[in-house]
Write a protein that holds these residues in place. Structure first.
Motif, mmCIF file in Angstrom:
data_model
loop_
_atom_site.group_PDB
_atom_site.id
_atom_site.type_symbol
_atom_site.label_atom_id
_atom_site.label_comp_id
_atom_site.label_asym_id
_atom_site.label_seq_id
_atom_site.Cartn_x
_atom_site.Cartn_y
_atom_site.Cartn_z
ATOM 1 N N LEU A 175 0.734 -1.279 -0.080
ATOM 2 C CA LEU A 175 -0.162 0.001 -0.208
ATOM 3 C C LEU A 175 0.700 1.184 0.087
ATOM 4 C CD1 LEU A 175 -2.818 1.115 0.304
ATOM 5 C CD2 LEU A 175 -2.492 1.162 2.726
ATOM 6 N N TYR A 176 0.353 2.269 -0.881
ATOM 7 C CA TYR A 176 1.170 3.570 -0.872
ATOM 8 C C TYR A 176 0.175 4.661 -0.696
ATOM 9 C CZ TYR A 176 5.144 0.766 -2.399
ATOM 10 O OH TYR A 176 6.245 -0.208 -2.659
ATOM 11 N N TYR A 177 0.365 5.717 0.022
ATOM 12 C CA TYR A 177 -0.236 6.886 -0.043
ATOM 13 C C TYR A 177 0.283 7.977 -1.107
ATOM 14 C CZ TYR A 177 -2.786 5.541 4.032
ATOM 15 O OH TYR A 177 -3.632 4.789 5.108
ATOM 16 N N GLN A 178 -0.544 8.708 -1.516
ATOM 17 C CA GLN A 178 0.082 9.775 -2.500
ATOM 18 C C GLN A 178 -0.581 11.049 -2.196
ATOM 19 O OE1 GLN A 178 -0.545 8.755 -6.655
ATOM 20 N NE2 GLN A 178 1.165 7.553 -6.894
ATOM 21 N N VAL A 179 0.198 12.091 -2.113
ATOM 22 C CA VAL A 179 -0.285 13.374 -1.499
ATOM 23 C C VAL A 179 0.192 14.614 -2.325
ATOM 24 C CG1 VAL A 179 -0.254 14.955 0.450
ATOM 25 C CG2 VAL A 179 -0.364 12.540 0.918
ATOM 26 N N GLU A 180 -0.641 15.464 -2.868
ATOM 27 C CA GLU A 180 -0.217 16.728 -3.493
ATOM 28 C C GLU A 180 -0.669 18.001 -2.995
ATOM 29 O OE1 GLU A 180 -1.206 16.284 -7.781
ATOM 30 O OE2 GLU A 180 -1.222 14.190 -7.549
#
Length: 205
Positions: free
Chosen positions: A129-134
């Motif tokens: 699992l990976y989180y992505q934040v912009e």
């Protein structure tokens, strides 16, 4: 050097027409088997040593465009999964707070405006699992911060940047791939930057 630079591993499309090849950016892969992570980056980016991160690459032309990888120490914090950060939205708030803390200025008349643009989660082809934040951050500064009258202090835009982070957990560590680029450049290079984001992997060591 903690990582192994796989300079021979490049992405190329041998079967594409010549014009398509010229327009297709070539990527290299950086693999750090000692610390347990890997990612792809544009081949023309250069490594900068002593930048404070575990690894740091920068566009040689657009100096405000760069990427870095950092990770927590397992001796000070033991992460079992990304859920230890909460939801992607909660993780996004923590990422933004970290950026604002790092960019805190002691100059008079400096103001920062920030927005979380998107937060998401995904399971990559490695099953993790990976989180992505912009986020977007704008910096404004007064043209005359020592002026007495408010009308003499006019705020001007210093910079407008897009910050992208990919978070992963392995080896009881929180890993973070961080990309920074001017907002105008992001509009032109979004596809390539997202390819860098999607390539980030954490590995068991």
């Amino acid at each position: 050097m903690s990582g192994l630079l796989m300079s021979g591993l490049m992405v190329s499309e041998a079967n594409l027409p010549t014009r398509a090849i010229a327009l297709t950016p070539v990527f290299r892969e950086y693999i750090d088997t000692f610390d347990g992570y890997s990612f792809k980056y544009p081949q023309n980016w250069i490594q900068v040593r002593g930048a404070g991160a575990d690894i740091f690459f920068r566009d040689p032309i657009v100096l405000d465009e760069n990427l870095s990888v950092e990770f927590s120490s397992p001796s000070s914090s033991k992460y079992k999964s990304l859920e230890d950060l909460g939801s992607p939205e909660e993780a996004g708030k923590k990422v933004l707070r970290q950026y604002l803390t790092e960019f805190m200025s002691t100059r008079l008349g400096v103001k920062r405006e920030s927005n979380i643009l998107t937060t998401s989660s995904r399971v990559a082809d490695d099953g993790k699992l990976y989180y992505q934040v912009e986020v977007n951050i704008k910096s404004y500064a007064n043209n005359n911060e020592l002026a007495v009258m408010p009308q003499d202090r006019v705020a001007r835009l210093e910079w407008d940047r897009r910050y992208l982070a990919v978070l992963g957990v392995e080896n009881n560590r929180l890993y973070s791939l961080r990309l920074q680029t001017p907002e105008k450049v992001f509009q032109e290079e979004e596809k390539d930057l997202r390819r860098v984001m999607d390539s980030f992997r954490v590995e068991k060591i």
